[in-house]
Scaffold this active site. Structure first.
Site, PDB file in Angstrom:
ATOM      1  N   ILE A  70       0.844  -1.205   0.000  1.00  0.00           N
ATOM      2  CA  ILE A  70       0.000   0.000   0.000  1.00  0.00           C
ATOM      3  C   ILE A  70       0.879   1.256   0.000  1.00  0.00           C
ATOM      4  CG2 ILE A  70      -1.810   1.259   1.244  1.00  0.00           C
ATOM      5  CD1 ILE A  70      -2.628  -1.489   2.482  1.00  0.00           C
TER       6      ILE A  70
ATOM      7  N   ALA B  64       4.264   1.625   7.964  1.00  0.00           N
ATOM      8  CA  ALA B  64       5.216   0.526   8.225  1.00  0.00           C
ATOM      9  C   ALA B  64       4.620  -0.427   9.245  1.00  0.00           C
ATOM     10  CB  ALA B  64       6.533   1.082   8.740  1.00  0.00           C
TER      11      ALA B  64
ATOM     12  N   THR C 141      -6.249  -1.131  10.264  1.00  0.00           N
ATOM     13  CA  THR C 141      -7.008  -2.180   9.573  1.00  0.00           C
ATOM     14  C   THR C 141      -8.363  -2.416  10.234  1.00  0.00           C
ATOM     15  OG1 THR C 141      -7.018  -4.575   9.235  1.00  0.00           O
ATOM     16  CG2 THR C 141      -5.652  -3.794  11.006  1.00  0.00           C
ATOM     17  N   ASP C 142      -9.297  -2.966   9.459  1.00  0.00           N
ATOM     18  CA  ASP C 142     -10.604  -3.321  10.044  1.00  0.00           C
ATOM     19  C   ASP C 142     -10.496  -4.531  10.979  1.00  0.00           C
ATOM     20  OD1 ASP C 142     -10.173  -5.314   8.137  1.00  0.00           O
ATOM     21  OD2 ASP C 142     -12.126  -5.100   7.155  1.00  0.00           O
ATOM     22  N   GLU C 143      -9.326  -5.239  10.922  1.00  0.00           N
ATOM     23  CA  GLU C 143      -9.203  -6.472  11.710  1.00  0.00           C
ATOM     24  C   GLU C 143      -9.198  -6.193  13.211  1.00  0.00           C
ATOM     25  OE1 GLU C 143      -6.504  -9.351  10.083  1.00  0.00           O
ATOM     26  OE2 GLU C 143      -6.684  -8.520   8.077  1.00  0.00           O
TER      27      GLU C 143
ATOM     28  N   TYR D 131      -1.471 -10.280  14.878  1.00  0.00           N
ATOM     29  CA  TYR D 131      -1.421  -9.123  13.973  1.00  0.00           C
ATOM     30  C   TYR D 131      -2.454  -8.074  14.380  1.00  0.00           C
ATOM     31  CZ  TYR D 131      -2.565  -6.245   9.886  1.00  0.00           C
ATOM     32  OH  TYR D 131      -2.857  -5.184   9.061  1.00  0.00           O
TER      33      TYR D 131
ATOM     34  N   LYS E 236      -1.999  -4.252  15.904  1.00  0.00           N
ATOM     35  CA  LYS E 236      -2.527  -3.043  15.246  1.00  0.00           C
ATOM     36  C   LYS E 236      -3.493  -2.309  16.193  1.00  0.00           C
ATOM     37  CE  LYS E 236      -1.945  -1.674  11.603  1.00  0.00           C
ATOM     38  NZ  LYS E 236      -0.889  -0.790  11.019  1.00  0.00           N
TER      39      LYS E 236
ATOM     40  N   ARG F 130      -6.883 -21.767   9.424  1.00  0.00           N
ATOM     41  CA  ARG F 130      -5.993 -20.857  10.157  1.00  0.00           C
ATOM     42  C   ARG F 130      -6.499 -20.799  11.603  1.00  0.00           C
ATOM     43  NH1 ARG F 130      -6.077 -14.768   7.897  1.00  0.00           N
ATOM     44  NH2 ARG F 130      -4.295 -15.415   6.652  1.00  0.00           N
TER      45      ARG F 130
HETATM   46  P1  NAD Z   1       3.366  -4.695   3.507  1.00  0.00           P
HETATM   47  O1  NAD Z   1       3.742  -5.829   4.405  1.00  0.00           O
HETATM   48  O2  NAD Z   1       3.231  -4.921   2.050  1.00  0.00           O
HETATM   49  O3  NAD Z   1       4.449  -3.512   3.672  1.00  0.00           O
HETATM   50  C1  NAD Z   1       4.948  -3.116   4.904  1.00  0.00           C
HETATM   51  C2  NAD Z   1       6.167  -2.224   4.645  1.00  0.00           C
HETATM   52  O4  NAD Z   1       6.669  -1.800   5.923  1.00  0.00           O
HETATM   53  C3  NAD Z   1       7.321  -2.952   3.940  1.00  0.00           C
HETATM   54  O5  NAD Z   1       7.861  -2.122   2.940  1.00  0.00           O
HETATM   55  C4  NAD Z   1       8.340  -3.193   5.051  1.00  0.00           C
HETATM   56  O6  NAD Z   1       9.669  -3.236   4.589  1.00  0.00           O
HETATM   57  C5  NAD Z   1       8.090  -1.987   5.956  1.00  0.00           C
HETATM   58  N1  NAD Z   1       8.485  -2.256   7.357  1.00  0.00           N
HETATM   59  C6  NAD Z   1       8.156  -3.343   8.110  1.00  0.00           C
HETATM   60  N2  NAD Z   1       8.715  -3.229   9.331  1.00  0.00           N
HETATM   61  C7  NAD Z   1       9.368  -2.035   9.341  1.00  0.00           C
HETATM   62  C8  NAD Z   1      10.126  -1.356  10.336  1.00  0.00           C
HETATM   63  N3  NAD Z   1      10.316  -1.893  11.551  1.00  0.00           N
HETATM   64  N4  NAD Z   1      10.644  -0.142  10.034  1.00  0.00           N
HETATM   65  C9  NAD Z   1      10.463   0.393   8.797  1.00  0.00           C
HETATM   66  N5  NAD Z   1       9.774  -0.217   7.811  1.00  0.00           N
HETATM   67  C10 NAD Z   1       9.232  -1.417   8.097  1.00  0.00           C
HETATM   68  O7  NAD Z   1       2.056  -4.095   4.141  1.00  0.00           O
HETATM   69  P2  NAD Z   1       0.793  -3.403   3.430  1.00  0.00           P
HETATM   70  O8  NAD Z   1      -0.169  -4.443   3.054  1.00  0.00           O
HETATM   71  O9  NAD Z   1       1.277  -2.437   2.416  1.00  0.00           O
HETATM   72  O10 NAD Z   1       0.180  -2.613   4.664  1.00  0.00           O
HETATM   73  C11 NAD Z   1       0.596  -1.289   4.966  1.00  0.00           C
HETATM   74  C12 NAD Z   1      -0.178  -0.792   6.174  1.00  0.00           C
HETATM   75  O11 NAD Z   1      -1.569  -0.824   5.898  1.00  0.00           O
HETATM   76  C13 NAD Z   1       0.032  -1.643   7.429  1.00  0.00           C
HETATM   77  O12 NAD Z   1       0.094  -0.780   8.539  1.00  0.00           O
HETATM   78  C14 NAD Z   1      -1.203  -2.524   7.480  1.00  0.00           C
HETATM   79  O13 NAD Z   1      -1.515  -2.868   8.814  1.00  0.00           O
HETATM   80  C15 NAD Z   1      -2.244  -1.585   6.893  1.00  0.00           C
HETATM   81  N6  NAD Z   1      -3.382  -2.248   6.215  1.00  0.00           N
HETATM   82  C16 NAD Z   1      -3.155  -3.214   5.268  1.00  0.00           C
HETATM   83  C17 NAD Z   1      -4.247  -3.787   4.626  1.00  0.00           C
HETATM   84  C18 NAD Z   1      -4.060  -4.831   3.523  1.00  0.00           C
HETATM   85  O14 NAD Z   1      -5.046  -5.387   3.058  1.00  0.00           O
HETATM   86  N7  NAD Z   1      -2.853  -5.098   3.073  1.00  0.00           N
HETATM   87  C19 NAD Z   1      -5.547  -3.386   4.951  1.00  0.00           C
HETATM   88  C20 NAD Z   1      -5.726  -2.406   5.915  1.00  0.00           C
HETATM   89  C21 NAD Z   1      -4.633  -1.826   6.536  1.00  0.00           C
HETATM   90  P1  TYD Z   2      -5.194 -12.742   3.625  1.00  0.00           P
HETATM   91  O1  TYD Z   2      -4.976 -12.335   2.201  1.00  0.00           O
HETATM   92  O2  TYD Z   2      -4.076 -13.403   4.366  1.00  0.00           O
HETATM   93  O3  TYD Z   2      -5.736 -11.467   4.399  1.00  0.00           O
HETATM   94  P2  TYD Z   2      -6.374 -11.358   5.906  1.00  0.00           P
HETATM   95  O4  TYD Z   2      -6.028 -12.575   6.679  1.00  0.00           O
HETATM   96  O5  TYD Z   2      -5.666 -10.146   6.418  1.00  0.00           O
HETATM   97  O6  TYD Z   2      -7.843 -11.173   5.709  1.00  0.00           O
HETATM   98  O7  TYD Z   2      -6.414 -13.754   3.665  1.00  0.00           O
HETATM   99  C1  TYD Z   2      -7.675 -13.415   3.120  1.00  0.00           C
HETATM  100  C2  TYD Z   2      -8.613 -14.563   3.408  1.00  0.00           C
HETATM  101  O8  TYD Z   2      -8.172 -15.709   2.661  1.00  0.00           O
HETATM  102  C3  TYD Z   2      -8.625 -14.998   4.869  1.00  0.00           C
HETATM  103  O9  TYD Z   2      -9.942 -15.414   5.228  1.00  0.00           O
HETATM  104  C4  TYD Z   2      -7.684 -16.184   4.907  1.00  0.00           C
HETATM  105  C5  TYD Z   2      -7.889 -16.802   3.523  1.00  0.00           C
HETATM  106  N1  TYD Z   2      -6.704 -17.500   2.980  1.00  0.00           N
HETATM  107  C6  TYD Z   2      -6.822 -18.812   2.521  1.00  0.00           C
HETATM  108  O10 TYD Z   2      -7.919 -19.422   2.555  1.00  0.00           O
HETATM  109  N2  TYD Z   2      -5.715 -19.437   2.013  1.00  0.00           N
HETATM  110  C7  TYD Z   2      -4.494 -18.826   1.980  1.00  0.00           C
HETATM  111  O11 TYD Z   2      -3.504 -19.443   1.530  1.00  0.00           O
HETATM  112  C8  TYD Z   2      -4.391 -17.459   2.451  1.00  0.00           C
HETATM  113  C9  TYD Z   2      -3.076 -16.735   2.418  1.00  0.00           C
HETATM  114  C10 TYD Z   2      -5.525 -16.841   2.929  1.00  0.00           C
END
Ligand code: NAD
Ligand code: TYD
Length: 349
Positions: A14, A84, A132-134, A157, A161, A288
């Site tokens: 993101i 991050a 996150t919504d989690e 996780y 958060k 899971r």
């Molecule tokens: P990601 O895992 O792809 O990226 C995380 C980034 O943070 C990486 O570039 C990593 O190198 C950096 N990082 C990790 N630890 C660090 C540290 N100690 N110091 C500096 N940099 C560090 O994650 P993402 O999916 O892009 O998520 C970004 C943010 O958005 C997170 O805070 C996550 O909780 C939040 N978020 C993600 C989702 C999703 O669906 N992916 C949804 C809602 C909120």
């Molecule tokens: P994920 O992409 O890990 O996001 P989050 O756990 O943050 O929602 O998983 C999305 C959904 O898919 C979640 O219900 C777990 C499920 N999932 C599988 O069924 N198989 C997989 O290998 C993974 C990674 C996720």
């Protein structure tokens, strides 16, 4: 207006979309991206903008107080957009301490550094925490997460958060520190590390590997295109009210199994395969632990108060995402070599 902003985690999924949007849309802003470059951080995600004069990359850890103090001193940030984090639920189950360190301690250190640097001069300053919504836990068949829903995190996780959200709010109430928080649903799109469901399935279909579905596959997530999340972050950063929380979501709920079947059908078409071939790769595997049954976001506050809404429908976003992964084979190959293989063996064997 000129601004200097610190974006943390800008080399991740993101974060890279947020950095690109801000660098391109706001030439008067200087964007400093602080990222540790963990397995999830990848400078390839930012190749197209890395030469921009209003962009600087700093490699470092958000728990490094000295580094934080020195970059706050050097750049005199007006704002922080904090992304991050350790972000994958399955990894938090096998290694919770990494999540506690980065997500809780790292956020605490960043808040501390920003408060120390900004002192009493808080005019025009903003600490924007991306969450996150989690944190809200899990829903039954009906209902939506609202900003007032009580926190009930169930994985290391989401607990980490939730803890960071509480710290950010505590700074607002205790120190009148200018913060804003947003809690977003599951993102999908280009540059997502293939440990998450959608890119993992795209990668496996391409390689004719099994598609691992946890439990009965009827777990539900609310999916939002990552570029829409970036546009919501832009909106909250510029229009959000200090001290407020905004839920961000796509009004787009899918049971995992239905989503994976749709993905299989689109992939069959794009790869010129007989309809139904990719679905043969689906395998239901052990669930899971502590798996949240359903997430769904009520995003009416951000729509009503700030005027944001998602720009595209899921089918279109998913097709674009698949195209991106098919066109960026090198990116996928580079992130799935080495450590990824070890992770995959351990997680799915
Ligand atoms: P990601 O895992 O792809 O990226 C995380 C980034 O943070 C990486 O570039 C990593 O190198 C950096 N990082 C990790 N630890 C660090 C540290 N100690 N110091 C500096 N940099 C560090 O994650 P993402 O999916 O892009 O998520 C970004 C943010 O958005 C997170 O805070 C996550 O909780 C939040 N978020 C993600 C989702 C999703 O669906 N992916 C949804 C809602 C909120
Ligand atoms: P994920 O992409 O890990 O996001 P989050 O756990 O943050 O929602 O998983 C999305 C959904 O898919 C979640 O219900 C777990 C499920 N999932 C599988 O069924 N198989 C997989 O290998 C993974 C990674 C996720």
């Amino acid at each position: 207006m000129k601004k200097t902003l610190l974006v943390t985690g800008g080399a991740g999924f993101i974060g890279s979309h947020v950095v690109r949007l801000f660098v391109q849309k706001y030439p008067n802003y200087h964007i400093v991206n602080l990222d540790k470059l963990t397995y999830a951080g990848n400078l390839e995600n930012l190749r197209d903008i890395e030469q921009s004069t209003n962009y600087t990359f700093v490699k470092g850890d958000i728990i490094d107080d000295q580094l934080l103090a020195s970059i706050f001193e050097q750049y005199k940030f007006d704002g922080v957009i904090h992304l991050a984090a350790e972000s994958h639920v399955d990894r938090s189950i096998t290694n919770p301490l990494a999540f506690i360190e980065t997500n809780i301690l790292g956020t605490a250190k960043l808040l501390h550094a920003a408060r120390k640097a900004w002192g009493q001069d808080l005019e025009g300053k903003l600490f924007y925490h991306i969450s996150t919504d989690e944190v809200y836990g899990t829903l039954g068949e009906t209902g939506l997460f609202e900003e007032t829903t009580a926190y009930d995190p169930r994985s290391p996780y989401s607990a980490s958060k939730a803890s960071s959200d509480h710290l950010v709010r505590a700074y607002y109430h205790t120190y009148h520190f200018p913060v804003v928080i947003s809690n977003c649903s599951n993102n999908y799109g280009a540059n997502q590390f293939p440990e998450k469901l959608i890119p993992l399935c795209i990668h496996n279909i391409k390689n004719n590997k099994e598609l691992p579905i946890y439990g009965d596959g009827k777990y539900t997530r609310d999916w939002l295109w990552v570029n829409d999340h970036a546009s919501a972050i832009d909106c909250v950063f510029h229009k959000g009210v200090t001290g407020e929380t905004y839920n961000i979501g796509g009004h787009n709920e899918w049971k995992n199994i239905d989503l994976v079947r749709l993905l299989c059908d689109i992939m069959d078409e794009k790869l010129g395969q007989t309809k139904g071939s990719a679905q043969e790769l689906i395998r239901f595997i052990k669930d899971r632990p502590g798996h949240d049954r359903r997430y769904a976001i009520d995003a009416s506050k951000i729509a009503k108060e700030l005027g944001w809404k998602p720009s595209i429908q899921f089918e279109e976003g998913l097709a674009n995402t698949i195209d991106w992964y098919l066109e960026n084979e090198e990116w996928l190959a580079s992130v799935t070599s080495g450590d990824y293989q070890k992770y995959y063996q351990k997680q799915y064997k």
